[in-house]
Design an enzyme around this catalytic site. Structure first.
Site, PDB file in Angstrom:
ATOM      1  N   GLY A  47       0.838  -1.189   0.000  1.00 37.42           N
ATOM      2  CA  GLY A  47       0.000   0.000   0.000  1.00 37.42           C
ATOM      3  C   GLY A  47       0.873   1.239   0.000  1.00 37.42           C
ATOM      4  O   GLY A  47       2.058   1.177   0.353  1.00 37.42           O
ATOM      5  N   GLN A  52       3.154  10.028   1.006  1.00 35.85           N
ATOM      6  CA  GLN A  52       4.439   9.359   1.252  1.00 35.85           C
ATOM      7  C   GLN A  52       5.460   9.655   0.158  1.00 35.85           C
ATOM      8  O   GLN A  52       6.654   9.465   0.379  1.00 35.85           O
ATOM      9  CB  GLN A  52       4.249   7.844   1.382  1.00 35.85           C
ATOM     10  CG  GLN A  52       3.542   7.437   2.680  1.00 35.85           C
ATOM     11  CD  GLN A  52       3.384   5.928   2.769  1.00 35.85           C
ATOM     12  OE1 GLN A  52       2.461   5.365   2.209  1.00 35.85           O
ATOM     13  NE2 GLN A  52       4.289   5.262   3.469  1.00 35.85           N
ATOM     14  N   CYS A 100       5.579  -0.060   7.737  1.00 35.06           N
ATOM     15  CA  CYS A 100       5.266   1.087   6.882  1.00 35.06           C
ATOM     16  C   CYS A 100       6.514   1.458   6.099  1.00 35.06           C
ATOM     17  O   CYS A 100       7.611   1.474   6.655  1.00 35.06           O
ATOM     18  CB  CYS A 100       4.819   2.262   7.757  1.00 35.06           C
ATOM     19  SG  CYS A 100       4.401   3.743   6.830  1.00 35.06           S
ATOM     20  N   LEU A 101       6.346   1.760   4.817  1.00 33.30           N
ATOM     21  CA  LEU A 101       7.491   2.148   3.992  1.00 33.30           C
ATOM     22  C   LEU A 101       8.144   3.427   4.513  1.00 33.30           C
ATOM     23  O   LEU A 101       9.311   3.686   4.225  1.00 33.30           O
ATOM     24  CB  LEU A 101       7.064   2.331   2.536  1.00 33.30           C
ATOM     25  CG  LEU A 101       6.609   1.049   1.826  1.00 33.30           C
ATOM     26  CD1 LEU A 101       6.077   1.382   0.432  1.00 33.30           C
ATOM     27  CD2 LEU A 101       7.719   0.024   1.741  1.00 33.30           C
ATOM     28  N   HIS A 142      -4.779   1.763   7.540  1.00 34.50           N
ATOM     29  CA  HIS A 142      -3.399   2.254   7.625  1.00 34.50           C
ATOM     30  C   HIS A 142      -3.143   3.341   6.578  1.00 34.50           C
ATOM     31  O   HIS A 142      -2.614   4.411   6.893  1.00 34.50           O
ATOM     32  CB  HIS A 142      -2.436   1.068   7.435  1.00 34.50           C
ATOM     33  CG  HIS A 142      -0.985   1.434   7.401  1.00 34.50           C
ATOM     34  ND1 HIS A 142      -0.084   1.007   8.347  1.00 34.50           N
ATOM     35  CD2 HIS A 142      -0.267   2.183   6.508  1.00 34.50           C
ATOM     36  CE1 HIS A 142       1.119   1.499   8.053  1.00 34.50           C
ATOM     37  NE2 HIS A 142       1.033   2.199   6.934  1.00 34.50           N
ATOM     38  N   GLU A 143      -3.540   3.062   5.326  1.00 38.50           N
ATOM     39  CA  GLU A 143      -3.269   4.026   4.250  1.00 38.50           C
ATOM     40  C   GLU A 143      -4.071   5.312   4.440  1.00 38.50           C
ATOM     41  O   GLU A 143      -3.568   6.411   4.205  1.00 38.50           O
ATOM     42  CB  GLU A 143      -3.558   3.411   2.880  1.00 38.50           C
ATOM     43  CG  GLU A 143      -2.714   2.192   2.510  1.00 38.50           C
ATOM     44  CD  GLU A 143      -1.236   2.380   2.744  1.00 38.50           C
ATOM     45  OE1 GLU A 143      -0.734   3.518   2.622  1.00 38.50           O
ATOM     46  OE2 GLU A 143      -0.571   1.380   3.083  1.00 38.50           O
ATOM     47  N   HIS A 146      -2.616   7.847   6.769  1.00 41.83           N
ATOM     48  CA  HIS A 146      -1.574   8.711   6.194  1.00 41.83           C
ATOM     49  C   HIS A 146      -2.173  10.032   5.691  1.00 41.83           C
ATOM     50  O   HIS A 146      -1.525  11.074   5.745  1.00 41.83           O
ATOM     51  CB  HIS A 146      -0.891   8.012   5.009  1.00 41.83           C
ATOM     52  CG  HIS A 146       0.186   7.048   5.396  1.00 41.83           C
ATOM     53  ND1 HIS A 146       1.344   7.432   6.035  1.00 41.83           N
ATOM     54  CD2 HIS A 146       0.302   5.702   5.211  1.00 41.83           C
ATOM     55  CE1 HIS A 146       2.124   6.372   6.229  1.00 41.83           C
ATOM     56  NE2 HIS A 146       1.513   5.301   5.734  1.00 41.83           N
TER      57      HIS A 146
HETATM   58 NI    NI Z   1       2.389   3.380   5.829  1.00 41.27          NI
END
Ligand code: NI
Length: 192
Positions: A47, A52, A100-101, A142-143, A146
């Site tokens: 995701g 991000q 998370c990235l 989660h997304e 953000h």
């Molecule tokens: Ni994330």
């Protein structure tokens, strides 16, 4: 193909509230979505939110294949979700490990609603909605966090349940966990 750098926790841009998309089917939006897809694939993520890669618009992308380590998590096709809204279907929440990235190399145990319906728009501006549970529901929550400047570590109830992936794996604490959220799909067992 345009892979963009992923911002990391500590960068104040990740804390901003993203703005709704007001114009669909325009070059800027199409290019953003392409760059998000390229970046997510390059990072082997499941995701990604536009913020991000430094674009504060309410656009998220998610999708992942079947992972034999986690047979309960059915594959979800690549989905672009714009201006999303989430409605929990019932009060039940469950905790599972997320990554998370933007928080590379770490995992934390995060409670999320187990069953939700989410609504939003596709890249052509058509409204759609989807009923999601389990890992699918978790990734969407989660997304979408953000988009409100929320990173998963602030959702952890007990910070003793937060640490580096390799240490958690060495201690056997990720065994049986879920797929990490927007981080790589290696999982807690037999992973990278
Ligand atoms: Ni994330």
């Amino acid at each position: 193909m345009s892979v963009r750098p992923v911002l990391r926790m500590g960068d104040p841009r990740l804390l901003q509230v993203s703005a709704p998309v007001s114009r669909f089917q325009v070059a800027e939006l199409n290019e953003l979505i392409r760059d998000m897809e390229d970046t997510m694939r390059a990072e082997r993520g499941s995701g990604l939110a536009a913020v991000q890669i430094g674009v504060p618009l309410r656009v998220v992308l998610f999708g992942y294949g079947f992972n034999p380590n986690f047979p309960a998590s059915e594959a979800v096709p690549m989905t672009v979700l714009i201006n999303p809204e989430i409605e929990p279907l019932g009060p039940d929440r469950e905790s599972a490990w997320e990554g998370c990235l933007s928080v590379p190399g770490m995992r934390g145990l995060v409670p999320r609603y187990t069953h939700i319906v989410y609504r939003g728009f596709d890249p052509e501006g058509r409204p759609f909605e989807c009923d999601a549970s389990g890992y699918h529901a978790r990734v969407v929550q989660h997304e979408c966090d953000h988009l409100d400047g929320i990173l998963y570590p602030t959702r952890i109830d007990d910070l003793s349940q937060f640490g580096f992936v390799d240490e958690l794996e060495a201690a056997g604490r990720l065994a049986g966990g879920t797929l990490p959220c927007d981080d790589t799909c290696s999982g807690g067992r037999g992973g990278k």
